[in-house]
Motif scaffolding. Structure first.
Motif, PDB file in Angstrom:
ATOM      1  N   GLY A   1     108.469  19.204  70.928  1.00 42.39           N
ATOM      2  CA  GLY A   1     109.928  18.693  70.689  1.00 42.39           C
ATOM      3  C   GLY A   1     109.807  18.312  69.361  1.00 42.39           C
ATOM      4  O   GLY A   1     109.033  17.530  68.703  1.00 42.39           O
ATOM      5  N   VAL A   2     110.783  18.671  68.398  1.00 42.54           N
ATOM      6  CA  VAL A   2     110.912  18.537  66.977  1.00 42.54           C
ATOM      7  C   VAL A   2     112.342  17.958  66.751  1.00 42.54           C
ATOM      8  O   VAL A   2     112.998  18.725  66.131  1.00 42.54           O
ATOM      9  CB  VAL A   2     110.339  19.714  66.526  1.00 42.54           C
ATOM     10  CG1 VAL A   2     110.530  19.655  64.893  1.00 42.54           C
ATOM     11  CG2 VAL A   2     109.347  20.745  66.704  1.00 42.54           C
TER      12      VAL A   2
ATOM     13  N   ASN B   1     109.615  12.999  66.764  1.00 41.85           N
ATOM     14  CA  ASN B   1     108.457  13.910  66.188  1.00 41.85           C
ATOM     15  C   ASN B   1     108.427  14.352  64.922  1.00 41.85           C
ATOM     16  O   ASN B   1     107.280  14.546  64.433  1.00 41.85           O
ATOM     17  CB  ASN B   1     108.119  15.108  67.306  1.00 41.85           C
ATOM     18  CG  ASN B   1     107.203  14.562  68.513  1.00 41.85           C
ATOM     19  OD1 ASN B   1     106.356  13.912  68.312  1.00 41.85           O
ATOM     20  ND2 ASN B   1     106.898  15.337  69.257  1.00 41.85           N
TER      21      ASN B   1
ATOM     22  N   ILE C   1     106.654  23.054  69.481  1.00 42.59           N
ATOM     23  CA  ILE C   1     107.575  23.626  70.332  1.00 42.59           C
ATOM     24  C   ILE C   1     108.795  23.001  70.397  1.00 42.59           C
ATOM     25  O   ILE C   1     108.767  21.712  70.446  1.00 42.59           O
ATOM     26  CB  ILE C   1     106.994  23.437  71.811  1.00 42.59           C
ATOM     27  CG1 ILE C   1     105.285  24.093  72.047  1.00 42.59           C
ATOM     28  CG2 ILE C   1     107.781  24.110  73.031  1.00 42.59           C
ATOM     29  CD1 ILE C   1     104.454  23.571  73.381  1.00 42.59           C
TER      30      ILE C   1
ATOM     31  N   ARG D   1     113.450  24.035  71.004  1.00 48.01           N
ATOM     32  CA  ARG D   1     114.143  24.725  71.925  1.00 48.01           C
ATOM     33  C   ARG D   1     115.605  25.545  71.122  1.00 48.01           C
ATOM     34  O   ARG D   1     115.772  26.575  71.259  1.00 48.01           O
ATOM     35  CB  ARG D   1     114.963  23.692  72.761  1.00 48.01           C
ATOM     36  CG  ARG D   1     116.001  24.198  73.846  1.00 48.01           C
ATOM     37  CD  ARG D   1     116.609  23.113  74.490  1.00 48.01           C
ATOM     38  NE  ARG D   1     117.177  22.068  73.803  1.00 48.01           N
ATOM     39  CZ  ARG D   1     117.866  21.061  74.171  1.00 48.01           C
ATOM     40  NH1 ARG D   1     117.800  20.610  75.240  1.00 48.01           N
ATOM     41  NH2 ARG D   1     118.206  20.203  73.008  1.00 48.01           N
TER      42      ARG D   1
ATOM     43  N   VAL E   1     110.623  14.565  73.712  1.00 46.03           N
ATOM     44  CA  VAL E   1     111.651  15.508  74.334  1.00 46.03           C
ATOM     45  C   VAL E   1     112.770  14.845  75.079  1.00 46.03           C
ATOM     46  O   VAL E   1     114.002  14.900  74.790  1.00 46.03           O
ATOM     47  CB  VAL E   1     111.103  16.667  75.110  1.00 46.03           C
ATOM     48  CG1 VAL E   1     112.254  17.494  75.789  1.00 46.03           C
ATOM     49  CG2 VAL E   1     110.328  17.609  74.018  1.00 46.03           C
TER      50      VAL E   1
ATOM     51  N   GLU F   1     110.730   7.392  78.663  1.00 48.67           N
ATOM     52  CA  GLU F   1     110.830   6.154  78.939  1.00 48.67           C
ATOM     53  C   GLU F   1     110.331   5.895  80.235  1.00 48.67           C
ATOM     54  O   GLU F   1     109.431   4.854  80.546  1.00 48.67           O
ATOM     55  CB  GLU F   1     112.114   5.575  78.535  1.00 48.67           C
ATOM     56  CG  GLU F   1     112.468   5.267  77.032  1.00 48.67           C
ATOM     57  CD  GLU F   1     112.887   6.333  76.401  1.00 48.67           C
ATOM     58  OE1 GLU F   1     113.102   7.641  76.996  1.00 48.67           O
ATOM     59  OE2 GLU F   1     113.572   6.204  75.414  1.00 48.67           O
TER      60      GLU F   1
ATOM     61  N   THR G   1     103.933   6.353  76.526  1.00 52.32           N
ATOM     62  CA  THR G   1     104.128   5.099  75.679  1.00 52.32           C
ATOM     63  C   THR G   1     105.307   5.016  74.737  1.00 52.32           C
ATOM     64  O   THR G   1     106.233   5.393  75.488  1.00 52.32           O
ATOM     65  CB  THR G   1     102.967   5.510  74.654  1.00 52.32           C
ATOM     66  OG1 THR G   1     102.802   4.322  73.673  1.00 52.32           O
ATOM     67  CG2 THR G   1     102.896   6.537  73.803  1.00 52.32           C
TER      68      THR G   1
ATOM     69  N   GLU H   1     119.675  13.135  71.831  1.00 51.58           N
ATOM     70  CA  GLU H   1     119.223  13.285  72.967  1.00 51.58           C
ATOM     71  C   GLU H   1     119.512  11.947  73.760  1.00 51.58           C
ATOM     72  O   GLU H   1     120.062  11.724  74.728  1.00 51.58           O
ATOM     73  CB  GLU H   1     117.615  13.572  73.159  1.00 51.58           C
ATOM     74  CG  GLU H   1     117.123  13.700  74.692  1.00 51.58           C
ATOM     75  CD  GLU H   1     117.282  14.833  75.492  1.00 51.58           C
ATOM     76  OE1 GLU H   1     117.735  16.002  74.899  1.00 51.58           O
ATOM     77  OE2 GLU H   1     117.422  14.581  76.602  1.00 51.58           O
TER      78      GLU H   1
HETATM   79  N1  LIG Z   1     109.702   5.414  74.522  1.00 51.64           N
HETATM   80  C1  LIG Z   1     110.244   5.080  73.532  1.00 51.64           C
HETATM   81  O1  LIG Z   1     109.841   4.078  72.636  1.00 51.64           O
HETATM   82  C2  LIG Z   1     111.349   6.036  72.794  1.00 51.64           C
HETATM   83  C3  LIG Z   1     111.705   5.818  71.516  1.00 51.64           C
HETATM   84  C4  LIG Z   1     112.448   6.724  70.947  1.00 51.64           C
HETATM   85  C5  LIG Z   1     112.867   7.708  71.766  1.00 51.64           C
HETATM   86  N2  LIG Z   1     112.404   7.965  72.789  1.00 51.64           N
HETATM   87  C6  LIG Z   1     112.790   9.214  73.682  1.00 51.64           C
HETATM   88  O2  LIG Z   1     112.209  10.350  73.059  1.00 51.64           O
HETATM   89  C7  LIG Z   1     113.081  11.424  73.112  1.00 51.64           C
HETATM   90  C8  LIG Z   1     113.260  12.296  72.039  1.00 51.64           C
HETATM   91  O3  LIG Z   1     113.833  11.272  71.250  1.00 51.64           O
HETATM   92  P1  LIG Z   1     114.349  11.842  69.621  1.00 51.64           P
HETATM   93  O4  LIG Z   1     114.987  10.724  69.067  1.00 51.64           O
HETATM   94  O5  LIG Z   1     113.326  12.405  69.187  1.00 51.64           O
HETATM   95  O6  LIG Z   1     115.275  12.698  70.233  1.00 51.64           O
HETATM   96  P2  LIG Z   1     116.037  14.261  69.540  1.00 51.64           P
HETATM   97  O7  LIG Z   1     115.864  14.211  68.076  1.00 51.64           O
HETATM   98  O8  LIG Z   1     117.205  14.349  70.248  1.00 51.64           O
HETATM   99  O9  LIG Z   1     114.754  15.305  69.772  1.00 51.64           O
HETATM  100  C9  LIG Z   1     114.417  15.892  71.017  1.00 51.64           C
HETATM  101  C10 LIG Z   1     113.810  17.000  70.939  1.00 51.64           C
HETATM  102  O10 LIG Z   1     113.291  17.777  72.128  1.00 51.64           O
HETATM  103  C11 LIG Z   1     113.671  19.262  72.087  1.00 51.64           C
HETATM  104  N3  LIG Z   1     113.974  19.747  73.308  1.00 51.64           N
HETATM  105  C12 LIG Z   1     114.690  19.453  74.099  1.00 51.64           C
HETATM  106  N4  LIG Z   1     114.591  20.051  75.372  1.00 51.64           N
HETATM  107  C13 LIG Z   1     113.401  20.603  75.156  1.00 51.64           C
HETATM  108  C14 LIG Z   1     112.731  21.479  76.041  1.00 51.64           C
HETATM  109  N5  LIG Z   1     113.147  21.857  77.122  1.00 51.64           N
HETATM  110  N6  LIG Z   1     111.579  22.218  75.415  1.00 51.64           N
HETATM  111  C15 LIG Z   1     111.095  21.959  74.134  1.00 51.64           C
HETATM  112  N7  LIG Z   1     112.008  21.076  73.405  1.00 51.64           N
HETATM  113  C16 LIG Z   1     112.882  20.694  73.958  1.00 51.64           C
HETATM  114  C17 LIG Z   1     114.701  19.197  70.965  1.00 51.64           C
HETATM  115  O11 LIG Z   1     114.960  20.526  70.532  1.00 51.64           O
HETATM  116  P3  LIG Z   1     115.990  21.185  69.826  1.00 51.64           P
HETATM  117  O12 LIG Z   1     116.174  20.338  68.540  1.00 51.64           O
HETATM  118  O13 LIG Z   1     115.324  22.686  69.272  1.00 51.64           O
HETATM  119  O14 LIG Z   1     117.070  21.642  70.624  1.00 51.64           O
HETATM  120  C18 LIG Z   1     114.737  18.261  70.010  1.00 51.64           C
HETATM  121  O15 LIG Z   1     113.830  18.686  68.960  1.00 51.64           O
HETATM  122  C19 LIG Z   1     114.421  10.851  73.769  1.00 51.64           C
HETATM  123  O16 LIG Z   1     114.604  11.284  75.086  1.00 51.64           O
HETATM  124  C20 LIG Z   1     114.330   9.296  73.554  1.00 51.64           C
HETATM  125  O17 LIG Z   1     114.819   8.505  74.700  1.00 51.64           O
HETATM  126  C21 LIG Z   1     111.555   6.872  73.622  1.00 51.64           C
END
Ligand SMILES: NC(=O)c1ccc[n+]([C@@H]2O[C@H](COP(=O)([O-])OP(=O)(O)OC[C@H]3O[C@@H](n4cnc5c(N)ncnc54)[C@H](OP(=O)(O)O)[C@@H]3O)[C@@H](O)[C@H]2O)c1
Length: 341
Positions: free
Chosen positions: A9-10, A14, A32, A34, A77, A103, A133, A171
């Motif tokens: 997930g980029v 990340n 990796i 998408r 992701v 989460e 985490t 996302e």
């Molecule tokens: N636990 C925590 O404290 C916490 C905090 C922040 C975020 N999060 C969670 O982490 C996730 C990511 O957050 P973010 O802010 O980085 O979101 P984001 O900017 O939307 O990034 C999501 C990434 O995942 C990639 N992706 C989606 N589906 C995929 C698949 N099937 N295979 C490979 N890559 C895929 C997307 O690729 P493309 O851009 O190439 O389409 C995008 O690069 C979210 O669900 C968020 O809720 C958790």
């Protein structure tokens, strides 16, 4: 020997974690994603590192894992186990340890028991550890659990937290229903597809840490509504007055033994003057209070994702949740040195 990692997930999180991993001496051997705009490009360019990392982003996890044989996949992701199972299964099948920001993965045993059991079995067979985490790890679970350890008797544990949807990518904004009408929000809330609240998994982890048993669980959710026109950075569009800017969940777990756990958590697009909060109150003997002031949640999410890497590699195989890992430590030195390598 350095730790070899794949960035899975980029997106927003990340991109930050990539820099932190490099700073801590981790060798990034694969990435990796998408979308067409990222796949085929260099990770360093896409994440804004400002130089090539000689890591071409792929959309084929199996090929990447076969070719690079990493120690760990760092996943950012999606949020819920029904989606996250795809990435976690790919890691587990290849015997690759995985640390994810999803989460629900923080403590998925109650909300997605079948998926979690399946992943646990595969991981145990291949020798991989899977762990969720993120910001919750310390701020909503382990720091609270430590404070609970200083009480003689607990009647209730009550948390309040908020975070800004615009600190994350599209996302997250989609999950938080940003830009929906109230009617669309109500329909989503009433639908069977409404996923578990982030707060539920936090409370499940806290209850699991204490060994108490769950008697009842309730969740109430209210939409947060824009009072004036607001611009969402994550969605790159205007949210009109009356539209949804996120929501607030209030989760409660009553335990058979007596202590009641509450958590009110708000994830919304912020207006001027809003800031992230993290406040907890324990009632009992004695009463205890924790307040972290304004919390930089975006950064503490990624620092914990990275600082947990040695713990996850060292942990036993299976789906291992964070309350079972050692206390999170500041990582002064390159991460492989914590594994005695
Ligand atoms: N636990 C925590 O404290 C916490 C905090 C922040 C975020 N999060 C969670 O982490 C996730 C990511 O957050 P973010 O802010 O980085 O979101 P984001 O900017 O939307 O990034 C999501 C990434 O995942 C990639 N992706 C989606 N589906 C995929 C698949 N099937 N295979 C490979 N890559 C895929 C997307 O690729 P493309 O851009 O190439 O389409 C995008 O690069 C979210 O669900 C968020 O809720 C958790």
């Amino acid at each position: 020997m350095t730790i070899k990692a794949v960035v899975y997930g980029v997106g927003a999180m990340n991109s930050i974690a990539t820099r932190l991993l490099l700073d801590k001496g981790v060798e990034i051997v694969g990435a990796i994603s998408r979308s067409e705009s990222k796949v085929g490009n260099d990770l360093g360019e896409v994440t804004g590192i400002g130089r090539s990392l000689d890591v071409v982003i792929s959309n084929d996890p199996h090929e990447v894992f076969e070719r690079t044989r990493p120690d760990v996949a760092v996943i950012a992701v999606n949020s819920y186990m029904t989606d996250a199972v795809e990435q976690l299964r790919a890691c587990a099948e290849h015997g690759v340890n995985a640390v994810t920001l999803s989460e629900e993965a923080l403590y998925p045993w109650q909300t997605s028991p079948e998926i979690t059991r399946e992943l646990d079995e595969i991981a145990k067979r291949t020798g991989a550890t899977l762990t969720g985490t993120g910001h919750q790890d310390t701020y909503w679970v382990n720091i609270v659990a430590l404070m609970m350890g200083t009480a003689h008797r607990i009647d209730s544990v009550t948390g309040h937290a908020s975070w800004n949807v615009d600190d994350y990518g599209p996302e997250v904004a989609g999950d938080q229903q940003v830009g929906k009408t109230v009617e669309e929000f109500d329909e989503w809330l009433a639908s069977a597809e409404r996923p578990p609240t982030f707060g539920r998994n936090v409370l499940d982890a806290l209850v699991a840490d204490t060994g108490l048993t769950v008697k009842s669980v309730t969740t109430n959710t209210r939409p947060d509504i824009a009072e004036t026109s607001m611009f969402s950075q994550a969605l790159q569009r205007e949210i009109l007055p009356g539209q949804v800017i996120g929501f607030t969940d209030i989760d409660e777990i009553v335990t058979t033994e007596g202590p009641v756990f509450n958590f009110e958590m708000s994830g919304r697009v912020y207006g001027a003057g809003d800031g992230d909060i993290n406040e907890w109150e324990i009632k009992g003997e004695p009463d205890l209070v924790l307040s972290n002031g304004t919390v930089p949640t975006q950064v503490t999410t990624c620092t914990q994702l990275v600082n947990r890497v040695p713990d996850v590699i060292a942990a036993p195989a299976g789906f291992v949740t964070v309350e079972k890992l050692p206390r999170l430590r500041y990582r002064t030195f390159p991460l492989h040195t914590y594994l005695g390598r």
